[in-house]
Design a protein around this motif. Structure first.
Motif, PDB file in Angstrom:
ATOM      1  N   LYS A 106      83.424  72.921  22.015  1.00  0.00           N
ATOM      2  CA  LYS A 106      83.042  72.352  20.170  1.00  0.00           C
ATOM      3  C   LYS A 106      81.152  71.536  20.485  1.00  0.00           C
ATOM      4  O   LYS A 106      80.549  71.704  19.384  1.00  0.00           O
ATOM      5  CB  LYS A 106      83.475  70.577  20.426  1.00  0.00           C
ATOM      6  CG  LYS A 106      85.073  70.150  20.124  1.00  0.00           C
ATOM      7  CD  LYS A 106      85.506  69.212  19.392  1.00  0.00           C
ATOM      8  CE  LYS A 106      86.873  69.737  19.666  1.00  0.00           C
ATOM      9  NZ  LYS A 106      87.793  69.490  18.171  1.00  0.00           N
ATOM     10  N   THR A 107      80.921  71.678  21.782  1.00  0.00           N
ATOM     11  CA  THR A 107      79.038  71.695  21.419  1.00  0.00           C
ATOM     12  C   THR A 107      78.627  72.816  22.458  1.00  0.00           C
ATOM     13  O   THR A 107      79.401  72.700  23.501  1.00  0.00           O
ATOM     14  CB  THR A 107      78.658  70.154  21.413  1.00  0.00           C
ATOM     15  OG1 THR A 107      79.115  70.466  23.203  1.00  0.00           O
ATOM     16  CG2 THR A 107      79.105  68.987  21.161  1.00  0.00           C
ATOM     17  N   SER A 131      71.822  70.623  21.729  1.00  0.00           N
ATOM     18  CA  SER A 131      71.654  72.231  20.931  1.00  0.00           C
ATOM     19  C   SER A 131      70.807  72.848  20.913  1.00  0.00           C
ATOM     20  O   SER A 131      69.630  72.297  22.140  1.00  0.00           O
ATOM     21  CB  SER A 131      71.859  72.527  19.430  1.00  0.00           C
ATOM     22  OG  SER A 131      71.148  71.620  18.655  1.00  0.00           O
ATOM     23  N   SER A 155      77.295  66.691  17.868  1.00  0.00           N
ATOM     24  CA  SER A 155      77.188  68.248  17.796  1.00  0.00           C
ATOM     25  C   SER A 155      76.717  68.884  16.121  1.00  0.00           C
ATOM     26  O   SER A 155      76.238  68.190  15.381  1.00  0.00           O
ATOM     27  CB  SER A 155      79.070  68.506  17.511  1.00  0.00           C
ATOM     28  OG  SER A 155      79.401  67.832  16.116  1.00  0.00           O
ATOM     29  N   SER A 156      76.170  69.989  16.934  1.00  0.00           N
ATOM     30  CA  SER A 156      75.361  70.571  15.459  1.00  0.00           C
ATOM     31  C   SER A 156      76.316  70.256  14.039  1.00  0.00           C
ATOM     32  O   SER A 156      76.042  70.237  13.092  1.00  0.00           O
ATOM     33  CB  SER A 156      75.458  71.999  15.679  1.00  0.00           C
ATOM     34  OG  SER A 156      74.963  71.876  16.756  1.00  0.00           O
ATOM     35  N   GLN A 157      77.489  70.571  14.432  1.00  0.00           N
ATOM     36  CA  GLN A 157      78.835  70.750  13.064  1.00  0.00           C
ATOM     37  C   GLN A 157      78.615  68.984  12.186  1.00  0.00           C
ATOM     38  O   GLN A 157      78.831  69.103  11.133  1.00  0.00           O
ATOM     39  CB  GLN A 157      80.795  70.600  13.149  1.00  0.00           C
ATOM     40  CG  GLN A 157      79.880  72.210  14.109  1.00  0.00           C
ATOM     41  CD  GLN A 157      80.204  72.361  15.337  1.00  0.00           C
ATOM     42  OE1 GLN A 157      79.601  71.640  15.921  1.00  0.00           O
ATOM     43  NE2 GLN A 157      79.852  73.941  15.328  1.00  0.00           N
ATOM     44  N   ASP A 200      76.738  65.371   7.887  1.00  0.00           N
ATOM     45  CA  ASP A 200      77.129  64.943   8.108  1.00  0.00           C
ATOM     46  C   ASP A 200      76.838  63.342   7.998  1.00  0.00           C
ATOM     47  O   ASP A 200      76.392  62.284   7.378  1.00  0.00           O
ATOM     48  CB  ASP A 200      78.577  64.379   8.150  1.00  0.00           C
ATOM     49  CG  ASP A 200      79.589  65.998   7.706  1.00  0.00           C
ATOM     50  OD1 ASP A 200      79.476  66.198   6.874  1.00  0.00           O
ATOM     51  OD2 ASP A 200      80.590  66.528   8.538  1.00  0.00           O
ATOM     52  N   GLN A 205      74.637  77.544   9.286  1.00  0.00           N
ATOM     53  CA  GLN A 205      75.120  76.488   9.034  1.00  0.00           C
ATOM     54  C   GLN A 205      74.924  75.472   7.775  1.00  0.00           C
ATOM     55  O   GLN A 205      75.407  74.488   7.208  1.00  0.00           O
ATOM     56  CB  GLN A 205      75.137  75.280  11.019  1.00  0.00           C
ATOM     57  CG  GLN A 205      75.823  73.848  11.192  1.00  0.00           C
ATOM     58  CD  GLN A 205      77.542  74.257  10.434  1.00  0.00           C
ATOM     59  OE1 GLN A 205      78.110  74.804  10.823  1.00  0.00           O
ATOM     60  NE2 GLN A 205      78.391  73.339   9.818  1.00  0.00           N
ATOM     61  N   SER A 255      75.636  76.106   4.941  1.00  0.00           N
ATOM     62  CA  SER A 255      77.314  76.419   4.088  1.00  0.00           C
ATOM     63  C   SER A 255      77.512  74.707   4.093  1.00  0.00           C
ATOM     64  O   SER A 255      78.230  74.156   3.039  1.00  0.00           O
ATOM     65  CB  SER A 255      77.467  76.584   5.769  1.00  0.00           C
ATOM     66  OG  SER A 255      79.289  76.148   5.509  1.00  0.00           O
ATOM     67  N   ASP A 256      76.677  73.964   5.233  1.00  0.00           N
ATOM     68  CA  ASP A 256      76.939  72.374   4.762  1.00  0.00           C
ATOM     69  C   ASP A 256      75.994  71.722   2.951  1.00  0.00           C
ATOM     70  O   ASP A 256      76.979  71.149   2.745  1.00  0.00           O
ATOM     71  CB  ASP A 256      75.957  72.027   5.379  1.00  0.00           C
ATOM     72  CG  ASP A 256      76.618  71.561   7.203  1.00  0.00           C
ATOM     73  OD1 ASP A 256      78.277  71.896   7.180  1.00  0.00           O
ATOM     74  OD2 ASP A 256      76.355  71.374   7.931  1.00  0.00           O
TER      75      ASP A 256
END
Length: 192
Positions: free
Chosen positions: A11-12, A80, A100-102, A106, A122, A125-126
């Motif tokens: 995930k990271t 990261s 995480s980067s994702q 958020d 990313q 996209s966000d």
């Protein structure tokens, strides 16, 4: 000699690097970073991506050069490549680490920080998931992606030499460029 291959997603980037350093996995596809180089030997880069900033449309910040100021809080993905880079380069702003980067945008949209940093694709996209965001023009860093091998592995130099030759051949033959085109990878380029 053929060996079985098992691809293990993480995930990271931080978790991936920890797994290769501990010997749980044999190699990683990860961003080259001098901090990681203490334990990881890298092939030449095969692709380059960009690190960028995003802010709320109401932000007075208009350029990358305006980010590193007292009072600015930059949200980054913990461990990261851009976290490691900004940890070295930022002198006046503060870094706030997301899980995480994702999770960066958020967390940012929930009120954490006043700038979000990440891989340009990313962030773009966000920005489609939320209203009221704008990318700062340009980039603050280039991220070189490569294969990394743990230096603790016996004969890692020979493995690195072999994989470096494979990467060079895949770039020169056009395989990397064709793969990116086939999979519609935008915003990245074949590394020099």
């Amino acid at each position: 000699m053929q060996l079985p291959v098992e691809l293990i997603p993480f995930k990271t980037a931080d978790a991936t690097v920890d797994a290769v350093k501990s010997g749980d996995i044999d190699l990683v596809f990860v961003a080259i970073d001098p901090v990681r180089s203490a334990d990881i030997s890298y092939t030449p880069a095969y692709i380059q991506i960009e690190g960028a900033y995003i802010v709320k449309t109401s932000s007075p910040i208009k350029a990358n050069e305006e980010v590193d100021t007292v009072g600015t809080e930059i949200v980054v993905g913990k461990g990261s490549a851009y976290d490691l880079y900004l940890t070295r380069e930022i002198k006046h702003a503060s870094l706030l680490r997301a899980a995480s980067s994702q999770a960066v945008v958020d967390d940012f949209m929930l009120g954490k920080g006043n700038v979000a940093a990440g891989v340009k694709q990313q962030l773009e996209s966000d920005a489609k998931r939320y209203e009221g965001l704008r990318m700062l023009p340009g980039r603050f860093m280039v991220i070189n992606q490569a294969i990394g091998i743990p230096k603790a592995r016996p004969n890692y130099e020979a493995t690195n030499t072999y994989l470096s030759n494979v990467i060079s051949e895949l770039k020169q033959s056009g395989f990397v460029a064709e793969s990116m085109k086939r999979h519609n990878i935008q915003g990245a380029k074949v590394a020099d």
